[in-house]
Design an enzyme around this catalytic site. Structure first.
Site, mmCIF file in Angstrom:
data_model
loop_
_atom_site.group_PDB
_atom_site.id
_atom_site.type_symbol
_atom_site.label_atom_id
_atom_site.label_comp_id
_atom_site.label_asym_id
_atom_site.label_seq_id
_atom_site.Cartn_x
_atom_site.Cartn_y
_atom_site.Cartn_z
ATOM 1 N N HIS A 215 -27.359 13.229 -21.998
ATOM 2 C CA HIS A 215 -26.508 14.128 -21.214
ATOM 3 C C HIS A 215 -25.883 15.258 -22.018
ATOM 4 O O HIS A 215 -25.219 16.117 -21.457
ATOM 5 C CB HIS A 215 -25.397 13.344 -20.504
ATOM 6 C CG HIS A 215 -24.314 12.887 -21.430
ATOM 7 N ND1 HIS A 215 -24.471 11.832 -22.276
ATOM 8 C CD2 HIS A 215 -23.067 13.376 -21.650
ATOM 9 C CE1 HIS A 215 -23.357 11.674 -22.978
ATOM 10 N NE2 HIS A 215 -22.490 12.595 -22.622
HETATM 11 C C1 UD1 Z 1 -18.173 14.567 -20.368
HETATM 12 C C2 UD1 Z 1 -17.650 14.714 -21.801
HETATM 13 C C3 UD1 Z 1 -18.593 13.997 -22.756
HETATM 14 C C4 UD1 Z 1 -18.840 12.572 -22.335
HETATM 15 C C5 UD1 Z 1 -19.342 12.577 -20.896
HETATM 16 C C6 UD1 Z 1 -19.623 11.198 -20.375
HETATM 17 C C7 UD1 Z 1 -16.506 16.831 -22.305
HETATM 18 C C8 UD1 Z 1 -16.628 18.124 -23.037
HETATM 19 N N1 UD1 Z 1 -17.634 16.122 -22.208
HETATM 20 O O1 UD1 Z 1 -19.416 15.254 -20.308
HETATM 21 O O2 UD1 Z 1 -17.993 14.005 -24.044
HETATM 22 O O3 UD1 Z 1 -19.764 11.983 -23.185
HETATM 23 O O4 UD1 Z 1 -18.341 13.199 -20.081
HETATM 24 O O5 UD1 Z 1 -20.244 11.269 -19.130
HETATM 25 O O6 UD1 Z 1 -15.441 16.489 -21.842
HETATM 26 N N2 UD1 Z 1 -20.492 15.739 -12.580
HETATM 27 C C9 UD1 Z 1 -20.663 15.122 -11.374
HETATM 28 N N3 UD1 Z 1 -19.815 14.108 -11.052
HETATM 29 C C10 UD1 Z 1 -18.816 13.715 -11.870
HETATM 30 C C11 UD1 Z 1 -18.647 14.360 -13.101
HETATM 31 C C12 UD1 Z 1 -19.500 15.361 -13.450
HETATM 32 O O7 UD1 Z 1 -21.545 15.457 -10.602
HETATM 33 O O8 UD1 Z 1 -18.076 12.769 -11.510
HETATM 34 C C13 UD1 Z 1 -21.427 16.802 -12.956
HETATM 35 C C14 UD1 Z 1 -20.938 18.164 -12.570
HETATM 36 O O9 UD1 Z 1 -22.016 18.939 -12.236
HETATM 37 C C15 UD1 Z 1 -20.331 18.670 -13.853
HETATM 38 C C16 UD1 Z 1 -21.270 18.044 -14.887
HETATM 39 O O10 UD1 Z 1 -21.608 16.784 -14.350
HETATM 40 O O11 UD1 Z 1 -20.267 20.057 -13.939
HETATM 41 C C17 UD1 Z 1 -20.648 17.865 -16.233
HETATM 42 O O12 UD1 Z 1 -19.438 17.140 -16.144
HETATM 43 P P1 UD1 Z 1 -18.308 17.333 -17.273
HETATM 44 O O13 UD1 Z 1 -17.167 16.449 -16.993
HETATM 45 O O14 UD1 Z 1 -18.018 18.786 -17.442
HETATM 46 O O15 UD1 Z 1 -19.029 16.908 -18.609
HETATM 47 P P2 UD1 Z 1 -20.020 15.692 -18.904
HETATM 48 O O16 UD1 Z 1 -21.366 16.269 -19.183
HETATM 49 O O17 UD1 Z 1 -19.908 14.597 -17.915
#
Ligand code: UD1
Length: 407
Positions: A215
């Site tokens: 991811h």
């Molecule tokens: C975040 C953390 C990462 C951790 C990961 C675990 C940061 C910079 N990154 O990354 O360190 O390893 O979480 O999963 O804080 N999304 C959904 N549903 C959700 C959450 C996210 O669909 O409940 C999708 C959205 O499109 C979002 C993308 O995932 O834009 C990324 O989510 P985000 O929280 O920005 O970062 P992660 O890649 O999950």
């Protein structure tokens, strides 16, 4: 005595695994009043609610519901929504865990309000500022008053940076969660059938499967890198069946890059993000793991499962030096070769790093109590450490004192 108030801040999936044992360690203490604040960075039931349920985390007292966005948007929204909560409640300590955007945002707000900060999992450094977490780590550690570390390299990093907070080598709360939950882990058979795997795949997986998680933006946001990695998985799957729980970010990128058909070869099962107990069941049973996650590098070391980390660096060097982790980069040929080595019985066996013993949260609770002037419940758990586990702790403390003394 007026209870001392601690706000614990969480936002994303790995935070939930880390906070569960800490909340348990503080339970039933009338001298303390704990509040759980969820920023809402992760919000899908599969990334959020199911973790609270399985890990026995109480419902958050507050949910800031910030949702997705760029790192800056998330950070800004958390800061704007958290500040009035902290101003109104005035906790005596804000406790943050890990390195996600929620961690740094909460630390910034607390620091601006002059509220002391405890950072659990301090000092880890990949030395790669292209990784959003690296910025979060550096900023949070700079601001924290209590820095709880999981491995000795983190102490060195913090000392070199000249942080002003107090460094405490306490071990790893991720391992506390594994220990607390392992006997409830869901069998791979159950998880695979829940997600529609064929009987043929499930029977075949009994004789060995690999688990995949990907991811990191550096791996999944660039279509060229993602295509190479998905191609490597297709190659690997000819040698060993693969189970691949796909993060929403990765799912979106795979679909956008038109790569789904590479994963549809009958030897790879993809699932939505899995619950903690399901992931743990797969991790424990896997022959090998291919990942770019930080937490999974630690979990595989704790479980003695060979781990190939699809990155060029790691902020958790102890998993490579003492555990089961190997950094393999992103070249498909290297990944395939390393998998073949493991399948031929040449995978790393590793050992358990110092203080990864299931008592990290108790140590954190003692130190936090001391910081707040509250009598710790007991420190007897520390006396029970086997000599081999307490010695590295002492050695690290002594080394720290030497460095602090200018040697
Ligand atoms: C975040 C953390 C990462 C951790 C990961 C675990 C940061 C910079 N990154 O990354 O360190 O390893 O979480 O999963 O804080 N999304 C959904 N549903 C959700 C959450 C996210 O669909 O409940 C999708 C959205 O499109 C979002 C993308 O995932 O834009 C990324 O989510 P985000 O929280 O920005 O970062 P992660 O890649 O999950």
């Amino acid at each position: 005595m007026v209870p001392r108030k601690i706000d614990c801040i969480v936002g994303a999936r790995p935070n939930f695994v880390k906070i569960a044992p800490i909340l348990r360690a503080f339970r039933d203490r009338p001298e303390l009043r704990l509040r759980l604040v969820h920023t809402g960075q992760h919000y899908d039931a599969a990334m959020d609610a199911v973790f609270f349920e399985e890990l026995g985390i109480p419902d958050p007292d507050i949910n800031l519901e910030v949702g997705s966005g760029t790192g800056t948007e998330q950070t800004a929204r958390i800061m704007l929504k958290l500040e009035p909560e902290l101003l109104a409640y005035r906790p005596d300590l804000v406790l943050v865990v890990g390195d996600v955007n929620s961690t740094m945002a909460a630390a910034l707000v607390a620091a601006k309000l002059r509220i002391p900060i405890a950072h659990v999992e301090a000092g880890l450094r990949s030395f790669d500022r292209a990784m959003p977490e690296e910025i979060n780590r550096i900023v949070t550690d700079r601001l924290a008053d209590l820095l709880f570390v999981t491995e000795s390299a983190a102490i060195d990093n913090l000392l070199k940076e000249g942080v002003s907070g107090s460094i405490k080598f306490v071990g790893n709360v991720m391992i506390d969660s594994i220990r607390a939950c392992l006997d409830r882990a869901v069998s791979p058979r159950t998880t695979l059938s829940e997600h529609g795997a064929s009987a043929d795949f499930i029977d075949g997986a009994e004789s060995g499967f690999g688990l995949v998680t990907l991811h990191r933006p550096s791996n999944v946001d660039d279509p060229v890198t993602l295509e190479a990695l998905v191609g490597a998985l297709a190659d690997v799957s000819r040698a060993v069946r693969l189970v691949f729980p796909v993060h929403p970010r990765t799912r979106t990128m795979i679909v956008a890059a038109g790569l789904q058909q590479l994963l549809d070869d009958g030897r790879i099962v993809t699932t939505p993000p899995l619950s903690y107990l399901r992931a743990l069941g797969l991790l424990r049973a896997a022959k090998l793991v291919i990942t770019d996650s930080g937490g999974v590098q630690e979990e595989t070391t704790a479980l003695g499962v060979p781990c190939l980390t699809v990155r060029h660096n790691t902020e958790r060097p102890v998993t490579v030096e003492q555990g089961t982790n190997t950094l393999v980069g992103t070249l498909p040929a290297t990944i395939v070769r390393e998998v073949e080595d493991i399948l031929a019985g040449r995978g790393k066996r590793g050992g358990i790093p110092p203080l990864w013993d299931g008592d990290a949260a108790l140590r954190i609770a003692s130190d936090v109590c001391a910081f707040l002037g509250v009598e710790p419940r007991t420190t007897s758990h520390l006396a029970h450490l086997p000599a081999g586990e307490s010695a590295p702790h002492q050695a690290a403390q002594e080394r720290r004192e030497r460095v602090e003394g200018g040697e």
